[in-house]
Write a protein that holds these residues in place. Structure first.
Motif, PDB file in Angstrom:
ATOM      1  N   GLY A  55       0.806  -1.210   0.000  1.00 35.20           N
ATOM      2  CA  GLY A  55       0.000   0.000   0.000  1.00 35.20           C
ATOM      3  C   GLY A  55       0.841   1.263   0.000  1.00 35.20           C
ATOM      4  O   GLY A  55       0.524   2.241  -0.678  1.00 35.20           O
ATOM      5  N   VAL A  56       1.925   1.240   0.767  1.00 35.80           N
ATOM      6  CA  VAL A  56       2.829   2.395   0.787  1.00 35.80           C
ATOM      7  C   VAL A  56       3.419   2.633  -0.603  1.00 35.80           C
ATOM      8  O   VAL A  56       3.488   3.773  -1.078  1.00 35.80           O
ATOM      9  N   LYS A  57       3.826   1.565  -1.255  1.00 31.37           N
ATOM     10  CA  LYS A  57       4.437   1.706  -2.584  1.00 31.37           C
ATOM     11  C   LYS A  57       3.440   2.211  -3.618  1.00 31.37           C
ATOM     12  O   LYS A  57       3.808   2.976  -4.521  1.00 31.37           O
ATOM     13  N   ALA A  58       2.171   1.805  -3.492  1.00 31.20           N
ATOM     14  CA  ALA A  58       1.186   2.100  -4.529  1.00 31.20           C
ATOM     15  C   ALA A  58       0.363   3.346  -4.256  1.00 31.20           C
ATOM     16  O   ALA A  58      -0.253   3.891  -5.186  1.00 31.20           O
ATOM     17  N   GLY A  59       0.314   3.798  -3.010  1.00 30.43           N
ATOM     18  CA  GLY A  59      -0.659   4.824  -2.662  1.00 30.43           C
ATOM     19  C   GLY A  59      -0.067   6.085  -2.084  1.00 30.43           C
ATOM     20  O   GLY A  59       1.036   6.517  -2.442  1.00 30.43           O
ATOM     21  N   ARG A  60      -0.836   6.658  -1.165  1.00 31.58           N
ATOM     22  CA  ARG A  60      -0.471   7.928  -0.526  1.00 31.58           C
ATOM     23  C   ARG A  60      -0.661   7.732   0.982  1.00 31.58           C
ATOM     24  O   ARG A  60      -1.562   8.296   1.599  1.00 31.58           O
ATOM     25  N   LEU A  61       0.203   6.896   1.536  1.00 33.54           N
ATOM     26  CA  LEU A  61       0.090   6.505   2.935  1.00 33.54           C
ATOM     27  C   LEU A  61       1.331   6.923   3.718  1.00 33.54           C
ATOM     28  O   LEU A  61       2.408   7.102   3.154  1.00 33.54           O
ATOM     29  N   TRP A  62       1.131   7.043   5.009  1.00 26.05           N
ATOM     30  CA  TRP A  62       2.222   7.380   5.943  1.00 26.05           C
ATOM     31  C   TRP A  62       2.050   6.482   7.156  1.00 26.05           C
ATOM     32  O   TRP A  62       1.075   6.617   7.891  1.00 26.05           O
ATOM     33  N   LEU A  63       2.943   5.520   7.344  1.00 23.74           N
ATOM     34  CA  LEU A  63       2.893   4.615   8.486  1.00 23.74           C
ATOM     35  C   LEU A  63       3.783   5.160   9.597  1.00 23.74           C
ATOM     36  O   LEU A  63       4.932   5.529   9.355  1.00 23.74           O
ATOM     37  N   ASN A  64       3.259   5.192  10.791  1.00 19.23           N
ATOM     38  CA  ASN A  64       4.006   5.697  11.942  1.00 19.23           C
ATOM     39  C   ASN A  64       4.028   4.622  13.015  1.00 19.23           C
ATOM     40  O   ASN A  64       2.988   4.261  13.570  1.00 19.23           O
ATOM     41  N   LEU A  65       5.206   4.086  13.286  1.00 20.10           N
ATOM     42  CA  LEU A  65       5.396   3.119  14.363  1.00 20.10           C
ATOM     43  C   LEU A  65       6.011   3.874  15.540  1.00 20.10           C
ATOM     44  O   LEU A  65       7.230   4.006  15.671  1.00 20.10           O
ATOM     45  N   ARG A  66       5.159   4.440  16.386  1.00 13.24           N
ATOM     46  CA  ARG A  66       5.623   5.260  17.500  1.00 13.24           C
ATOM     47  C   ARG A  66       6.307   4.391  18.561  1.00 13.24           C
ATOM     48  O   ARG A  66       5.933   3.245  18.774  1.00 13.24           O
ATOM     49  N   LYS A  67       7.272   4.996  19.215  1.00 14.19           N
ATOM     50  CA  LYS A  67       7.970   4.333  20.331  1.00 14.19           C
ATOM     51  C   LYS A  67       8.395   2.917  19.971  1.00 14.19           C
ATOM     52  O   LYS A  67       8.264   1.980  20.777  1.00 14.19           O
ATOM     53  N   VAL A  68       8.916   2.752  18.762  1.00 11.12           N
ATOM     54  CA  VAL A  68       9.331   1.410  18.351  1.00 11.12           C
ATOM     55  C   VAL A  68      10.479   0.908  19.217  1.00 11.12           C
ATOM     56  O   VAL A  68      10.680  -0.305  19.358  1.00 11.12           O
ATOM     57  N   ASN A  69      11.210   1.811  19.842  1.00 10.07           N
ATOM     58  CA  ASN A  69      12.270   1.401  20.772  1.00 10.07           C
ATOM     59  C   ASN A  69      11.707   0.688  22.003  1.00 10.07           C
ATOM     60  O   ASN A  69      12.398  -0.091  22.655  1.00 10.07           O
ATOM     61  N   HIS A  70      10.441   0.925  22.334  1.00  8.83           N
ATOM     62  CA  HIS A  70       9.807   0.235  23.457  1.00  8.83           C
ATOM     63  C   HIS A  70       9.201  -1.100  23.036  1.00  8.83           C
ATOM     64  O   HIS A  70       8.816  -1.904  23.893  1.00  8.83           O
ATOM     65  N   ALA A  71       9.091  -1.322  21.718  1.00  9.51           N
ATOM     66  CA  ALA A  71       8.392  -2.509  21.224  1.00  9.51           C
ATOM     67  C   ALA A  71       9.305  -3.537  20.584  1.00  9.51           C
ATOM     68  O   ALA A  71       8.888  -4.681  20.391  1.00  9.51           O
ATOM     69  N   ASP A  72      10.544  -3.153  20.260  1.00 11.28           N
ATOM     70  CA  ASP A  72      11.417  -4.062  19.516  1.00 11.28           C
ATOM     71  C   ASP A  72      12.829  -4.012  20.099  1.00 11.28           C
ATOM     72  O   ASP A  72      13.415  -2.921  20.218  1.00 11.28           O
ATOM     73  N   PRO A  73      13.404  -5.150  20.458  1.00 11.92           N
ATOM     74  CA  PRO A  73      14.728  -5.152  21.093  1.00 11.92           C
ATOM     75  C   PRO A  73      15.824  -4.545  20.226  1.00 11.92           C
ATOM     76  O   PRO A  73      16.705  -3.844  20.735  1.00 11.92           O
ATOM     77  N   ALA A  74      15.814  -4.801  18.919  1.00 11.34           N
ATOM     78  CA  ALA A  74      16.871  -4.279  18.053  1.00 11.34           C
ATOM     79  C   ALA A  74      16.820  -2.760  18.001  1.00 11.34           C
ATOM     80  O   ALA A  74      17.864  -2.084  18.047  1.00 11.34           O
ATOM     81  N   PHE A  75      15.624  -2.190  17.902  1.00 10.82           N
ATOM     82  CA  PHE A  75      15.514  -0.732  17.868  1.00 10.82           C
ATOM     83  C   PHE A  75      15.773  -0.130  19.243  1.00 10.82           C
ATOM     84  O   PHE A  75      16.261   1.000  19.347  1.00 10.82           O
ATOM     85  N   ASN A  76      15.470  -0.859  20.291  1.00  9.14           N
ATOM     86  CA  ASN A  76      15.808  -0.377  21.629  1.00  9.14           C
ATOM     87  C   ASN A  76      17.327  -0.295  21.805  1.00  9.14           C
ATOM     88  O   ASN A  76      17.852   0.678  22.363  1.00  9.14           O
ATOM     89  N   GLU A  77      18.031  -1.310  21.305  1.00 10.92           N
ATOM     90  CA  GLU A  77      19.493  -1.292  21.383  1.00 10.92           C
ATOM     91  C   GLU A  77      20.056  -0.150  20.545  1.00 10.92           C
ATOM     92  O   GLU A  77      20.987   0.561  20.975  1.00 10.92           O
ATOM     93  N   LEU A  78      19.496   0.061  19.344  1.00  9.17           N
ATOM     94  CA  LEU A  78      19.946   1.150  18.488  1.00  9.17           C
ATOM     95  C   LEU A  78      19.699   2.502  19.153  1.00  9.17           C
ATOM     96  O   LEU A  78      20.564   3.385  19.138  1.00  9.17           O
ATOM     97  N   CYS A  79      18.537   2.658  19.757  1.00  7.71           N
ATOM     98  CA  CYS A  79      18.213   3.914  20.444  1.00  7.71           C
ATOM     99  C   CYS A  79      19.198   4.169  21.581  1.00  7.71           C
ATOM    100  O   CYS A  79      19.659   5.303  21.776  1.00  7.71           O
ATOM    101  N   GLY A  80      19.539   3.128  22.315  1.00  7.79           N
ATOM    102  CA  GLY A  80      20.518   3.284  23.386  1.00  7.79           C
ATOM    103  C   GLY A  80      21.868   3.738  22.865  1.00  7.79           C
ATOM    104  O   GLY A  80      22.516   4.607  23.475  1.00  7.79           O
ATOM    105  N   ARG A  81      22.316   3.157  21.756  1.00  3.24           N
ATOM    106  CA  ARG A  81      23.576   3.580  21.149  1.00  3.24           C
ATOM    107  C   ARG A  81      23.524   5.049  20.725  1.00  3.24           C
ATOM    108  O   ARG A  81      24.476   5.818  20.930  1.00  3.24           O
ATOM    109  N   MET A  82      22.400   5.434  20.107  1.00  5.67           N
ATOM    110  CA  MET A  82      22.255   6.816  19.647  1.00  5.67           C
ATOM    111  C   MET A  82      22.429   7.798  20.790  1.00  5.67           C
ATOM    112  O   MET A  82      23.217   8.754  20.712  1.00  5.67           O
ATOM    113  N   PHE A  83      21.695   7.563  21.864  1.00  8.27           N
ATOM    114  CA  PHE A  83      21.688   8.561  22.929  1.00  8.27           C
ATOM    115  C   PHE A  83      22.942   8.507  23.792  1.00  8.27           C
ATOM    116  O   PHE A  83      23.358   9.540  24.333  1.00  8.27           O
ATOM    117  N   ALA A  84      23.587   7.361  23.885  1.00  9.55           N
ATOM    118  CA  ALA A  84      24.890   7.321  24.549  1.00  9.55           C
ATOM    119  C   ALA A  84      25.891   8.174  23.775  1.00  9.55           C
ATOM    120  O   ALA A  84      26.683   8.932  24.373  1.00  9.55           O
TER     121      ALA A  84
END
Length: 313
Positions: free
Chosen positions: A80-109
């Motif tokens: 749908g994103v590729k074909a249309g006019r959509l905007w997907l927002n995965l808020r606080k993905v650092n709280h929902a996914d371990p890999a993004f939580n680890e990445l967020c920790g690296r960023m802010f350190a």
């Protein structure tokens, strides 16, 4: 471990104080391929994923519509994103996914080490958006970083002062009395910092600076990361207090006319109001205005009575 960003003395000295462009090392990461995005969507909490569509006129922010996912899985949503006019927002993905939580920790350190500033309340949001989709003119109360990973988007950043934003506008957003969208005039673009944000670039701007975004003609994947510093929390509380003083007592405070002892009293005043329940002006949450269909996932099925966006002839 190598850093994620390239830092200069200007970056270190002026982080959070002015608009800064960085280079980053995530553009080729396997975390952001189509298959990785599909898998992430499928394991992200379904009730937290936001689907938006929007109109074409950048001044008509009333045509920013929340939609229903309608049970579509990650692959259908990516189609749908590729074909249309959509905007997907995965808020606080650092709280929902371990890999993004680890990445967020690296960023802010790294941010704290390089800038010397204490950071608080990190919120890593993942944005997956359609070719030529856009975000209307708005501002955020927290500080913001925008990390571009895939695609190119044109970013407009405006000075955080009148006429681009008024004190009542700022206060209304701080009080959650109004949405983040603001009145916009095309003539203001002359005063904006305009940049085509490319994969491997990150940009950040001063707190409360209005901005808008227009995607180039390709799918975009970005990370919009909100955070606070002690100074940013101080300003947010001063705005909150100013809003209460304006609405309850008819005062006309201005956030940039600073007298620190009085401002300290305002911060204490704001925290006291919040402790006793806060300002009773909460805006109504966005109501879904369209659904998606697996047979045409890029075509929003708008509810009856919705002002359906129409592309100019």
């Amino acid at each position: 471990m190598t850093g994620l960003l390239t830092w200069s003395d200007d970056h270190r000295h002026n982080f959070t104080k002015k608009t800064l462009l960085f280079s980053h090392s995530l553009a080729d990461s396997d975390m952001f391929t189509d298959e990785a995005m599909i898998d992430l969507i499928d394991r992200y909490p379904p009730d937290k994923l936001e689907v938006f569509s929007m109109g074409y006129d950048p001044s008509n922010w009333g045509q920013w519509y929340l939609g229903r996912r309608s049970g579509l899985d990650g692959r259908a949503l990516m189609d749908g994103v590729k074909a249309g006019r959509l905007w997907l927002n995965l808020r606080k993905v650092n709280h929902a996914d371990p890999a993004f939580n680890e990445l967020c920790g690296r960023m802010f350190a790294e941010l704290e080490t390089e800038s010397g500033q204490k950071t608080l309340k990190p919120d890593l949001g993942l944005l997956i958006s359609s070719p030529k989709a856009h975000v209307f003119y708005h501002l955020d109360i927290p500080l913001v970083m925008l990390w571009q990973v895939r695609g190119v988007k044109k970013l407009y950043v405006y000075p955080p002062k009148a006429p681009f934003v008024t004190n009542p506008n700022l206060e209304g957003i701080a009080l959650r009395e109004s949405d983040e969208q603001l009145p916009y005039e095309a003539a203001w673009d002359e005063a904006a910092m305009v940049h085509d944000l490319k994969p491997g670039e990150m940009i950040t701007w001063p707190q409360n600076a209005p901005h808008r975004i227009v995607n180039h003609d390709m799918v975009n994947v970005s990370m919009s990361i909100e955070f606070m510093t002690p100074a940013a929390i101080w300003r947010a509380n001063a705005l909150y207090a100013n809003g209460c003083l304006r609405r309850w007592f008819g005062w006309k405070p201005q956030i940039d006319k600073r007298f620190l002892p009085f401002e300290a009293a305002k911060v204490i005043y704001a925290r006291a109001i919040k402790a006793f329940g806060g300002f009773n002006g909460a805006k109504s949450p966005l109501a879904p205005r369209f659904s998606l269909d697996v047979s045409q996932p890029g075509v929003p099925q708008f509810d009856d009575g919705v002002d359906v966006p129409k592309k100019a002839a």
